[in-house]
Design an enzyme around this catalytic site. Structure first.
Site, PDB file in Angstrom:
ATOM      1  N   GLU A 167       4.961  15.271  -1.515  1.00  0.00           N
ATOM      2  CA  GLU A 167       4.525  14.101  -1.328  1.00  0.00           C
ATOM      3  C   GLU A 167       3.486  13.727  -0.883  1.00  0.00           C
ATOM      4  O   GLU A 167       3.113  14.264   0.372  1.00  0.00           O
ATOM      5  CB  GLU A 167       5.837  13.215  -0.691  1.00  0.00           C
ATOM      6  CG  GLU A 167       5.386  11.748  -0.621  1.00  0.00           C
ATOM      7  CD  GLU A 167       6.528  10.777   0.000  1.00  0.00           C
ATOM      8  OE1 GLU A 167       7.615  11.384   0.351  1.00  0.00           O
ATOM      9  OE2 GLU A 167       6.278   9.565   0.039  1.00  0.00           O
ATOM     10  N   GLU A 180       0.373  14.079   5.150  1.00  0.00           N
ATOM     11  CA  GLU A 180      -0.096  12.573   5.575  1.00  0.00           C
ATOM     12  C   GLU A 180      -1.140  12.870   6.443  1.00  0.00           C
ATOM     13  O   GLU A 180      -1.014  13.792   7.539  1.00  0.00           O
ATOM     14  CB  GLU A 180       1.329  11.763   6.122  1.00  0.00           C
ATOM     15  CG  GLU A 180       0.959  10.499   6.929  1.00  0.00           C
ATOM     16  CD  GLU A 180       0.106   9.381   6.193  1.00  0.00           C
ATOM     17  OE1 GLU A 180       0.680   8.977   5.145  1.00  0.00           O
ATOM     18  OE2 GLU A 180      -0.983   9.116   6.453  1.00  0.00           O
ATOM     19  N   ASP A 201      -5.647  16.093   4.767  1.00  0.00           N
ATOM     20  CA  ASP A 201      -6.103  15.518   3.542  1.00  0.00           C
ATOM     21  C   ASP A 201      -5.209  16.255   2.341  1.00  0.00           C
ATOM     22  O   ASP A 201      -5.272  17.427   2.264  1.00  0.00           O
ATOM     23  CB  ASP A 201      -7.436  15.694   3.608  1.00  0.00           C
ATOM     24  CG  ASP A 201      -8.047  15.400   2.089  1.00  0.00           C
ATOM     25  OD1 ASP A 201      -7.239  14.637   1.290  1.00  0.00           O
ATOM     26  OD2 ASP A 201      -9.076  15.649   1.654  1.00  0.00           O
ATOM     27  N   ASP A 253      -3.068   4.092  -1.125  1.00  0.00           N
ATOM     28  CA  ASP A 253      -3.977   2.786  -0.746  1.00  0.00           C
ATOM     29  C   ASP A 253      -4.609   2.129  -1.995  1.00  0.00           C
ATOM     30  O   ASP A 253      -5.482   2.878  -2.631  1.00  0.00           O
ATOM     31  CB  ASP A 253      -5.024   3.227   0.435  1.00  0.00           C
ATOM     32  CG  ASP A 253      -4.705   3.881   1.655  1.00  0.00           C
ATOM     33  OD1 ASP A 253      -3.626   2.881   2.243  1.00  0.00           O
ATOM     34  OD2 ASP A 253      -4.989   4.746   2.096  1.00  0.00           O
ATOM     35  N   THR A 298      10.074   2.075  -0.948  1.00  0.00           N
ATOM     36  CA  THR A 298       9.164   2.259   0.491  1.00  0.00           C
ATOM     37  C   THR A 298       8.827   1.276   1.416  1.00  0.00           C
ATOM     38  O   THR A 298       9.102   0.054   1.005  1.00  0.00           O
ATOM     39  CB  THR A 298       8.066   3.340  -0.057  1.00  0.00           C
ATOM     40  OG1 THR A 298       7.113   2.296  -0.586  1.00  0.00           O
ATOM     41  CG2 THR A 298       8.251   4.142  -1.076  1.00  0.00           C
ATOM     42  N   LYS A 299       8.348   1.809   2.481  1.00  0.00           N
ATOM     43  CA  LYS A 299       7.976   0.583   3.426  1.00  0.00           C
ATOM     44  C   LYS A 299       6.790  -0.330   2.838  1.00  0.00           C
ATOM     45  O   LYS A 299       6.829  -1.596   2.932  1.00  0.00           O
ATOM     46  CB  LYS A 299       7.688   1.193   4.763  1.00  0.00           C
ATOM     47  CG  LYS A 299       7.458   0.330   5.941  1.00  0.00           C
ATOM     48  CD  LYS A 299       7.052   0.900   7.201  1.00  0.00           C
ATOM     49  CE  LYS A 299       7.002   0.104   8.245  1.00  0.00           C
ATOM     50  NZ  LYS A 299       6.876   0.538   9.543  1.00  0.00           N
ATOM     51  N   PHE A 300       5.797   0.480   2.332  1.00  0.00           N
ATOM     52  CA  PHE A 300       4.740  -0.328   1.764  1.00  0.00           C
ATOM     53  C   PHE A 300       5.225  -1.370   0.674  1.00  0.00           C
ATOM     54  O   PHE A 300       4.710  -2.462   0.478  1.00  0.00           O
ATOM     55  CB  PHE A 300       3.770   0.438   1.122  1.00  0.00           C
ATOM     56  CG  PHE A 300       2.419  -0.101   0.987  1.00  0.00           C
ATOM     57  CD1 PHE A 300       1.601  -0.375   2.105  1.00  0.00           C
ATOM     58  CD2 PHE A 300       1.721  -0.438  -0.223  1.00  0.00           C
ATOM     59  CE1 PHE A 300       0.197  -0.970   1.616  1.00  0.00           C
ATOM     60  CE2 PHE A 300       0.596  -0.898  -0.614  1.00  0.00           C
ATOM     61  CZ  PHE A 300      -0.136  -1.309   0.302  1.00  0.00           C
ATOM     62  N   ASP A 322       1.782  -1.159  -6.150  1.00  0.00           N
ATOM     63  CA  ASP A 322       2.243  -2.717  -6.316  1.00  0.00           C
ATOM     64  C   ASP A 322       0.970  -3.480  -6.703  1.00  0.00           C
ATOM     65  O   ASP A 322       1.095  -4.738  -6.397  1.00  0.00           O
ATOM     66  CB  ASP A 322       2.855  -3.214  -4.965  1.00  0.00           C
ATOM     67  CG  ASP A 322       1.745  -3.012  -3.974  1.00  0.00           C
ATOM     68  OD1 ASP A 322       0.884  -2.477  -3.936  1.00  0.00           O
ATOM     69  OD2 ASP A 322       2.156  -3.953  -2.828  1.00  0.00           O
TER      70      ASP A 322
END
Ligand SMILES: C[S@@+](CC[C@H](N)C(=O)[O-])C[C@H]1O[C@@H](n2cnc3c(N)ncnc32)[C@H](O)[C@@H]1O
Length: 244
Positions: free
Chosen positions: A72, A97, A124, A147, A218-220, A183
């Site tokens: 992930e 992450e 990265d 992002d 997910t949180k985002f 999103d």
């Protein structure tokens, strides 16, 4: 997809290094760690965080078994990562992450859930894929809500670019999948265009895919839904060896 049996690893051509840009995130930048996360970093980090290395990981040694492995990219605070790892004990997971507070948060969840099938690399993700993953070996790659970089002048910072997708495709085993979600509709359109143009992948859906039941919110994503955003899933697969 996750319920399918692991395909045999097969070597693929190394497509080289995508152009590098600094890893930046406007979402979690500056986040602070709680004491529980700091404790998890100190106590569990040595066992569950794999240091970046410029050579391929021996996955059976890392996990102490032979199992399909899913990587992930950009797990954020790791809520969805931990849920999926708990729901799929027959798979191994590597979460990548750059944000340290996220690493601490996921380590805390690993400790709470006893998640022996999950490891973290704080680095990265492009370099991790390029340097630490043997070509043709991953059962899946999750890229959930990268992002979005809304402004046009920032679009070059988006991680989904042709060279990145070619790198991901080269690391997938035959039958392995790349699952993206966003999103932000303009980014979804870019993802669809770039993924459809990658010859090593095929779309498992007509255009966007329905959200798979196994993908947690997910949180985002929760943040976007509160803002009235839509959600777009994309599920592409490297064809199985006998279909290639
Ligand atoms: C918008 S957040 C989404 C987090 C999480 N997937 C979610 O849906 O809640 C994107 C995450 O990707 C991470 N990230 C961005 N570029 C990265 C890279 N090249 N390698 C690893 N992580 C990266 C950021 O630090 C950030 O936590």
């Amino acid at each position: 997809m996750p319920d399918s049996s692991p395909p045999p690893p097969a070597p693929t051509a190394d497509i080289g290094t995508p152009p590098r840009r600094p890893v930046r995130s406007f979402v979690l930048r500056g986040g602070r760690m709680g004491t529980g996360q700091q404790r998890a970093l100190a106590e569990l980090g040595p066992r569950f965080v794999l240091p970046y290395q410029p050579s391929p990981l021996a996955l059976p040694q890392v996990f102490g078994r032979q199992a399909p492995c899913i990587l992930e990219i950009g797990f954020g605070m790791g809520d969805a990562t931990a849920q999926v790892a708990a729901a799929m004990p027959g798979h191994d997971f590597i979460g990548v992450e750059v944000h340290e507070a996220g690493v601490g948060a996921l380590l805390k969840r690993i400790g709470e859930g006893g998640l022996a099938n999950l490891r973290i690399v704080q680095h990265d993700a492009v370099e991790v894929l390029r340097d630490m993953v043997v070509p043709g070996t991953l059962a899946g790659v999750h890229l959930w809500f990268p992002d979005p970089w809304h402004k046009k002048r920032h679009h070059k910072r988006r991680i989904v670019q042709p060279a990145f997708v070619a790198l991901v495709a080269s690391r997938l085993a035959p039958g392995g999948y790349l699952h993206c979600a966003t999103d932000w509709q303009p980014y979804a359109e870019q993802m669809l265009e770039v993924l459809a143009a990658e010859p090593a992948l095929r779309n498992t859906a007509e255009g966007y895919a329905p959200k798979p039941a196994w993908r947690p919110q997910t949180k985002f994503e929760t943040r976007g839904l509160k803002l009235g955003h839509g959600v777009w899933d994309l599920l592409f697969q490297r064809p199985p060896a006998d279909a290639a």
